[in-house]
Design an enzyme around this catalytic site. Sequence first.
Site, PDB file in Angstrom:
ATOM      1  N   CYS A   1      79.870  33.198  66.399  1.00 32.52           N
ATOM      2  CA  CYS A   1      79.575  32.126  66.611  1.00 32.52           C
ATOM      3  C   CYS A   1      80.337  30.902  65.727  1.00 32.52           C
ATOM      4  O   CYS A   1      81.713  30.303  66.071  1.00 32.52           O
ATOM      5  CB  CYS A   1      78.257  31.947  66.912  1.00 32.52           C
ATOM      6  SG  CYS A   1      78.059  30.492  68.722  1.00 32.52           S
TER       7      CYS A   1
ATOM      8  N   LYS B   1      77.078  36.101  59.262  1.00 35.19           N
ATOM      9  CA  LYS B   1      77.742  35.351  59.504  1.00 35.19           C
ATOM     10  C   LYS B   1      78.070  34.051  58.263  1.00 35.19           C
ATOM     11  O   LYS B   1      76.218  33.653  58.009  1.00 35.19           O
ATOM     12  CB  LYS B   1      77.302  34.846  60.254  1.00 35.19           C
ATOM     13  CG  LYS B   1      77.046  33.147  61.188  1.00 35.19           C
ATOM     14  CD  LYS B   1      76.091  32.470  61.938  1.00 35.19           C
ATOM     15  CE  LYS B   1      76.811  31.662  63.118  1.00 35.19           C
ATOM     16  NZ  LYS B   1      75.732  31.510  64.052  1.00 35.19           N
TER      17      LYS B   1
ATOM     18  N   GLU C   1      76.013  37.563  69.731  1.00 31.54           N
ATOM     19  CA  GLU C   1      75.379  36.951  69.067  1.00 31.54           C
ATOM     20  C   GLU C   1      73.598  37.635  69.420  1.00 31.54           C
ATOM     21  O   GLU C   1      73.891  36.870  71.053  1.00 31.54           O
ATOM     22  CB  GLU C   1      76.156  35.980  68.477  1.00 31.54           C
ATOM     23  CG  GLU C   1      74.372  34.686  67.558  1.00 31.54           C
ATOM     24  CD  GLU C   1      74.905  33.966  66.741  1.00 31.54           C
ATOM     25  OE1 GLU C   1      75.062  33.258  65.585  1.00 31.54           O
ATOM     26  OE2 GLU C   1      75.615  33.438  67.864  1.00 31.54           O
TER      27      GLU C   1
END
Length: 265
Positions: free
Chosen positions: A156, A115, A44
Amino acid sequence: MKTKFRVTCLQTNSSEIPEENIKMLEKEFCKPKIKDSDLICLPECVAIFSDSKEKINNFADHWYKAFLEFVSNNAKKMNSFILIGSLPFKKKNNKFLNRSILINNLGEVISYYDKINLFDVYLNENENYNESKNYDAGKNLVLGDLPWGKMGLSICYDLRFPALYKKLAKKGAIFLTVPAAFTFTTGKSHWHALIKARAIENGCYVFAPAQCGIHENGRRTYGHSIIVNPWGKTIVEAGETVSSVDALIDLSAIEDARKKIPSMT
């Protein structure tokens, strides 16, 4: 279909300066074990690690296309698939999406994922994060088609939401990617447990490239990039410094794990 392929997870300490990050990747892409990989996974925030909206905006306007072209050219040159862990993609409302991009060995973008779960947390009076200040949440689950099977994309903080991964697995994912910039505070407590849980729950390989070290904005990331098999066993793991880890992935381990623990219903 090949039943085995090689994966590399690259661990970086990315900066706020895109040009520096490109130069860093140029050096890494020249290393033999990376050049020989079938799939290369980047963490990321690999192209810019910053909380500054001004710097993120500058990247989106002046570096986004250049970085994408740089990675695409290297994918072609190495005949490898490359996962860009995340880039800031600018929206019309002047906010951004934290976007993971999968590029094939012909240099073509074949999938991208925005995300869904943004990192808005308060850890203590000295450490809190507000990703939604600059970013909007994505809405869609995404699978990437690899020559060896389907890969579920995530980023993440998504790691803490197991339902997302169960949905990806039910849609056919046999690999899961978790490019990350986990904080040192949360990483040392939860990173390994969460990665292994997602692998075990879904009978999937997990490829998790991560940021490491102290960054220019003062944030400390945990590192420990890791590749875990469908039984939850760590195949290979990095430490807390810039490095890479690689592993030979055997597809038979997926069927074996799912036969032993039929949890996909």
